[in-house]
Write an enzyme that holds these catalytic residues in place. Structure first.
Site, PDB file in Angstrom:
ATOM      1  N   CYS A   1      67.060  27.792 -81.975  1.00  0.00           N
ATOM      2  CA  CYS A   1      67.732  26.848 -81.074  1.00  0.00           C
ATOM      3  C   CYS A   1      67.568  27.371 -79.650  1.00  0.00           C
ATOM      4  CB  CYS A   1      69.192  26.631 -81.457  1.00  0.00           C
ATOM      5  SG  CYS A   1      70.255  28.076 -81.291  1.00  0.00           S
TER       6      CYS A   1
ATOM      7  N   ASN B   1      70.701  30.677 -79.380  1.00  0.00           N
ATOM      8  CA  ASN B   1      70.925  31.527 -80.567  1.00  0.00           C
ATOM      9  C   ASN B   1      72.364  32.027 -80.663  1.00  0.00           C
ATOM     10  OD1 ASN B   1      69.583  34.636 -81.986  1.00  0.00           O
ATOM     11  ND2 ASN B   1      70.113  32.769 -83.046  1.00  0.00           N
TER      12      ASN B   1
ATOM     13  N   CYS C   1      74.932  29.207 -81.231  1.00  0.00           N
ATOM     14  CA  CYS C   1      75.666  28.114 -81.899  1.00  0.00           C
ATOM     15  C   CYS C   1      74.924  27.594 -83.133  1.00  0.00           C
ATOM     16  CB  CYS C   1      75.921  26.948 -80.934  1.00  0.00           C
ATOM     17  SG  CYS C   1      76.968  27.374 -79.522  1.00  0.00           S
ATOM     18  N   ARG C   2      73.858  26.814 -82.920  1.00  0.00           N
ATOM     19  CA  ARG C   2      73.223  26.109 -84.042  1.00  0.00           C
ATOM     20  C   ARG C   2      72.402  27.024 -84.947  1.00  0.00           C
ATOM     21  NH1 ARG C   2      70.278  21.903 -80.355  1.00  0.00           N
ATOM     22  NH2 ARG C   2      70.332  23.809 -79.076  1.00  0.00           N
ATOM     23  N   SER C   3      71.484  27.820 -84.357  1.00  0.00           N
ATOM     24  CA  SER C   3      70.614  28.608 -85.254  1.00  0.00           C
ATOM     25  C   SER C   3      71.364  29.735 -85.970  1.00  0.00           C
ATOM     26  CB  SER C   3      69.342  29.096 -84.550  1.00  0.00           C
ATOM     27  OG  SER C   3      69.606  29.951 -83.489  1.00  0.00           O
TER      28      SER C   3
ATOM     29  N   ASP D   1      73.287  19.814 -79.690  1.00  0.00           N
ATOM     30  CA  ASP D   1      73.841  21.044 -79.124  1.00  0.00           C
ATOM     31  C   ASP D   1      75.360  20.894 -78.943  1.00  0.00           C
ATOM     32  OD1 ASP D   1      74.481  23.252 -77.673  1.00  0.00           O
ATOM     33  OD2 ASP D   1      72.908  22.971 -76.169  1.00  0.00           O
TER      34      ASP D   1
HETATM   35  P1  4NP Z   1      72.664  26.826 -79.135  1.00  0.00           P
HETATM   36  O1  4NP Z   1      73.724  26.320 -78.048  1.00  0.00           O
HETATM   37  O2  4NP Z   1      71.294  26.522 -78.566  1.00  0.00           O
HETATM   38  O3  4NP Z   1      72.986  25.988 -80.321  1.00  0.00           O
HETATM   39  O4  4NP Z   1      72.920  28.298 -79.308  1.00  0.00           O
HETATM   40  C1  4NP Z   1      73.688  26.708 -76.699  1.00  0.00           C
HETATM   41  C2  4NP Z   1      74.266  27.883 -76.330  1.00  0.00           C
HETATM   42  C3  4NP Z   1      74.287  28.252 -74.994  1.00  0.00           C
HETATM   43  C4  4NP Z   1      73.702  27.432 -74.056  1.00  0.00           C
HETATM   44  C5  4NP Z   1      73.120  26.256 -74.428  1.00  0.00           C
HETATM   45  C6  4NP Z   1      73.110  25.897 -75.763  1.00  0.00           C
HETATM   46  N1  4NP Z   1      73.736  27.793 -72.687  1.00  0.00           N
HETATM   47  O5  4NP Z   1      73.257  27.001 -71.863  1.00  0.00           O
HETATM   48  O6  4NP Z   1      74.248  28.861 -72.347  1.00  0.00           O
END
Ligand code: 4NP
Length: 159
Positions: free
Chosen positions: A12, A15, A17-19, A128
């Site tokens: 993702c 790294n 939240c989703r992955s 996201d």
């Molecule tokens: P992820 O979510 O891609 O599912 O881990 C996010 C976590 C942090 C950010 C964006 C998406 N960020 O912009 O910090």
């Protein structure tokens, strides 16, 4: 053809939240199926903002409510060598695919695509949840659980 060990990498943006949710859920299912010695699981982000951090506490809490433990996981950035190592590189959304394409070697022989293909929904992205409300994390879990079941079935057939 049977392979001794199959390696799966979830991708993702951050790294956190989703992955990591996919990582924890899929690893749990692999372990439950007694296949921990045959299937290796990891996750990584396309961005380096959160390297070495634990998963987002909202993701950890939502996963824990369903019996999945994300607490041992730490964020890392995806690297070109991941394409040499992993048989499945599964992205949450199309932007992740575009970002990974910049480091994909020509002729990668594995499966590189959207995770939800394994839920029978090849065009669907996992949204996201980072800037949203808690229900976003529940939605991620619903989607990831469904795709994990499909992925495990496919891999079991290859082993
Ligand atoms: P992820 O979510 O891609 O599912 O881990 C996010 C976590 C942090 C950010 C964006 C998406 N960020 O912009 O910090």
């Amino acid at each position: 053809m049977s392979k001794n060990k199959i390696k799966v990498l979830f991708i993702c943006l951050g790294n956190i939240c989703r992955s990591p949710t996919a990582h924890g859920v899929f690893l749990h299912k692999v372990t439950e199926a007694g296949l921990g010695h045959r299937i290796e699981v990891d996750s990584a982000g396309t961005a380096a903002y959160h390297v070495d951090k634990a998963p987002d506490r909202r993701a950890v809490a939502a996963a824990a409510r369903r019996g999945f433990d994300l607490t041992p996981l730490r964020a890392r950035k995806a690297i070109p060598e991941d394409f040499l190592e992993y048989d499945y590189i599964l992205a949450m959304d199309r932007q992740n695919i575009e970002d990974m394409k910049r480091i994909t070697p020509a002729g990668y022989p594995g499966h590189f695509g959207l995770l939800m293909g394994f839920a029978g929904e090849p065009d669907v992205e996992v949204p996201d949840p980072y800037y949203g409300e808690d229900h976003g994390f529940e939605r991620v879990l619903d989607m990831v659980e469904k795709a994990s079941n499909g992925l495990l079935k496919e891999i079991e057939a290859r082993l």
